[in-house]
Design an enzyme around this catalytic site. Structure first.
Site, PDB file in Angstrom:
ATOM      1  CG  HIS A   1      -0.045   0.006   2.413  1.00 29.83           C
ATOM      2  ND1 HIS A   1       0.330  -1.298   3.031  1.00 29.83           N
ATOM      3  CD2 HIS A   1       0.489   1.131   3.210  1.00 29.83           C
ATOM      4  CE1 HIS A   1       0.944  -0.746   4.272  1.00 29.83           C
ATOM      5  NE2 HIS A   1       1.006   0.535   4.341  1.00 29.83           N
TER       6      HIS A   1
ATOM      7  CG  HIS B   1       7.710   4.793   0.543  1.00 36.90           C
ATOM      8  ND1 HIS B   1       7.782   5.966   1.281  1.00 36.90           N
ATOM      9  CD2 HIS B   1       7.827   3.856   1.200  1.00 36.90           C
ATOM     10  CE1 HIS B   1       7.537   5.362   2.444  1.00 36.90           C
ATOM     11  NE2 HIS B   1       7.570   4.251   2.430  1.00 36.90           N
TER      12      HIS B   1
HETATM   13  P1  2AM Z   1       6.747   2.352   5.591  1.00 38.22           P
HETATM   14  O1  2AM Z   1       6.060   1.459   4.645  1.00 38.22           O
HETATM   15  O2  2AM Z   1       7.478   3.614   5.065  1.00 38.22           O
HETATM   16  O3  2AM Z   1       7.475   1.548   6.646  1.00 38.22           O
HETATM   17  C1  2AM Z   1       2.091   0.599   8.318  1.00 38.22           C
HETATM   18  O4  2AM Z   1       3.170   0.114   9.334  1.00 38.22           O
HETATM   19  C2  2AM Z   1       2.556   1.705   7.454  1.00 38.22           C
HETATM   20  O5  2AM Z   1       2.839   2.849   8.377  1.00 38.22           O
HETATM   21  C3  2AM Z   1       3.874   1.258   6.701  1.00 38.22           C
HETATM   22  O6  2AM Z   1       3.295   1.525   5.433  1.00 38.22           O
HETATM   23  C4  2AM Z   1       4.888   2.244   7.276  1.00 38.22           C
HETATM   24  O7  2AM Z   1       5.727   2.955   6.332  1.00 38.22           O
HETATM   25  C5  2AM Z   1       4.013   3.370   7.967  1.00 38.22           C
HETATM   26  N1  2AM Z   1       4.741   3.834   9.186  1.00 38.22           N
HETATM   27  C6  2AM Z   1       5.405   5.142   8.949  1.00 38.22           C
HETATM   28  N2  2AM Z   1       6.058   5.364  10.274  1.00 38.22           N
HETATM   29  C7  2AM Z   1       5.947   4.075  10.994  1.00 38.22           C
HETATM   30  C8  2AM Z   1       6.263   3.599  12.226  1.00 38.22           C
HETATM   31  N3  2AM Z   1       7.108   4.600  13.048  1.00 38.22           N
HETATM   32  N4  2AM Z   1       6.147   2.367  12.530  1.00 38.22           N
HETATM   33  C9  2AM Z   1       5.248   1.515  12.064  1.00 38.22           C
HETATM   34  N5  2AM Z   1       4.960   1.986  10.446  1.00 38.22           N
HETATM   35  C10 2AM Z   1       5.046   3.129  10.256  1.00 38.22           C
END
Ligand code: 2AM
Length: 179
Positions: free
Chosen positions: A37, A120
């Site tokens: 996603h 992204h």
């Molecule tokens: P990421 O894909 O860039 O890791 C669910 O966890 C979503 O929330 C993920 O797509 C993740 O992004 C985002 N996310 C952003 N900050 C986060 C954090 N501190 N911990 C976990 N997920 C985070």
């Protein structure tokens, strides 16, 4: 407390292509296709009334639908990569939607981190040392110019994340149409 985030989900065929593509890369702990996603805002572990307030604010957002194009593959973390992702072609309507979602989540009381939005789609997360950076970079170059879409984005959604042994499980809590 519930752990949740707002995101744009991807059409099934795009998720399947991304999952196949990530199989071509020497990655540990790839995300399964159903978890791919584009995150708009990570709300963190929040009390349920805060999640409810965020839901009401998201439902009040007015934003235009747009077309999304995925383009390129990359790594976050510089010389010690920790995340492999598919990039997103610049789209001002996506940026405007993200700003509204982030502001709404903050107003609701969610502790959204103040970070520049770099859209992204995460393919895999890993610890530095779990991958050989040069090998991974080489594999990304060998895959060549990845592109998917454009495909229409007509809604975004609030997801609950449950952390489990085999990875996270995401559950859609609510969906918000655009336009
Ligand atoms: P990421 O894909 O860039 O890791 C669910 O966890 C979503 O929330 C993920 O797509 C993740 O992004 C985002 N996310 C952003 N900050 C986060 C954090 N501190 N911990 C976990 N997920 C985070």
């Amino acid at each position: 407390m519930i752990r949740c985030f707002a995101a744009i989900d991807l059409p099934g065929p795009v998720r399947d292509r991304l999952a196949m593509l990530s199989q071509l890369l020497p990655l540990p702990r790839r995300l399964p296709p159903e978890n791919l996603h584009l995150t708009l805002a990570f709300l963190g572990e929040i009390p349920e009334p805060v999640a409810e307030e965020a839901h009401l604010s998201f439902a009040a957002i007015r934003a235009e639908p747009f077309a999304l194009e995925l383009r390129g593959l990359g790594l976050f973390g510089g010389g010690k990569p920790r995340l492999a992702y598919a990039g997103v072609a610049p789209e001002p309507r996506l940026d405007r939607l993200q700003a509204k979602v982030e502001a709404a989540a903050r107003r609701a009381g969610a502790p959204v981190e103040a970070r520049r939005f770099v859209p992204h789609v995460t393919l895999a997360r890993f610890r530095p040392g779990e991958v050989e950076p040069a090998r991974l970079e080489h594999a990304i170059l060998a895959v060549g110019n990845f592109a998917a879409g454009p495909f229409p984005v007509e809604s975004f959604a609030l997801f609950r994340s449950r952390l489990g042994r085999g990875g996270s499980h995401y559950e859609e809590l609510a969906r918000y149409p655009l336009g």
